[in-house]
Design an enzyme around this catalytic site. Sequence first.
Site, PDB file in Angstrom:
ATOM      1  N   GLU A 112       0.836  -1.198   0.000  1.00  0.00           N
ATOM      2  CA  GLU A 112       0.000   0.000   0.000  1.00  0.00           C
ATOM      3  C   GLU A 112       0.872   1.251   0.000  1.00  0.00           C
ATOM      4  OE1 GLU A 112      -3.640  -0.444   2.149  1.00  0.00           O
ATOM      5  OE2 GLU A 112      -3.477   1.593   2.964  1.00  0.00           O
ATOM      6  N   ASP A 114       0.051   5.365   0.585  1.00  0.00           N
ATOM      7  CA  ASP A 114      -1.062   6.189   1.071  1.00  0.00           C
ATOM      8  C   ASP A 114      -0.788   7.683   1.038  1.00  0.00           C
ATOM      9  OD1 ASP A 114      -2.500   3.884   1.867  1.00  0.00           O
ATOM     10  OD2 ASP A 114      -1.508   3.859   3.814  1.00  0.00           O
ATOM     11  N   GLU A 116      -3.122  10.375   3.133  1.00  0.00           N
ATOM     12  CA  GLU A 116      -4.254  10.398   4.047  1.00  0.00           C
ATOM     13  C   GLU A 116      -4.328  11.739   4.767  1.00  0.00           C
ATOM     14  OE1 GLU A 116      -4.624   5.841   5.602  1.00  0.00           O
ATOM     15  OE2 GLU A 116      -2.802   6.930   6.197  1.00  0.00           O
TER      16      GLU A 116
END
Length: 294
Positions: A112, A114, A116
């Site tokens: 993953e 990210d 955010e």
Amino acid sequence: MAIFLSFLLILLFPSANAGWPPSPGYWPSSKFRPMSFYKGFRNLWGPGHQSVDQNALTIWLDRTSGSGFKSVKPFRSGYFGASIKVQPGYTAGVITAFYLSNNEAHPGFHDEVDIEFLGTTFGKPYTLQTNVYIRGSGDGKIIGREMKFHLWFDPTRDFHHYAILWSPREIIFLVDDVPIRRYPRKSAATFPLRPMWLYGSIWDASSWATEDGKYKADYRYQPFVARYTNFKAGGCSAYAPAWCRPVSASPFRSGGLTMQQRRAMRWVQRYHMVYNYCRDPKRNHALTPECWTK
């Protein structure tokens, strides 16, 4: 003469005198055409908490549900961006995300990358968290590689463009085409190489999102709304031929950053970075060898 020299220094080195980063001199977002939401994505969950109007997507979180979306195809490298605007006021516990993942293809053992927005309380800025993890799982054994920033603007006032450039040799996070972080490939063990899909979502992460879970989502302030537009996704899909060339964040086809881009990134990290996992004495850096290997 002294006044002239001072003025010249301000022109040459504006970052020392202004609250805005120096120009990166190159704008990778301009190399990719915007696409409509329905051309590139589909709803993943919370369809009743998602609406599209003139290619602008709105998703929201309330007591009953959040919402998420996913690209229709996986990629093995590329440029992935969207212009995003988040909600002002009390948003503690709420995560607004834009990220790459292969969680559905490799549950419990996925990669993953990210971007955010960590919700906040009244009077405090949002924290933009960037993260990379490789072959992680949902059982608490994820090795996070977080770098966090307080942006040089208010992300609730207008749309700004957030992007991830992922190639076989590096991951670069960009905000309005300014590189804020470069994560180079130092080994196959510390770099995501399997195909990933592009996702976005809004959800309740009260257990950790705001000051390590000190402040929770307060549904008196619902709905919590995030808006996305100007979607861009280009590069090598998982189905592309082997000769597909990875994209670059700079004029160099081989990747990397120019000196001007590096200068802009150093400015952001000097003045706006609030957490770097490599500098955290509480972390076991035997698990993050990229922090100390060249």
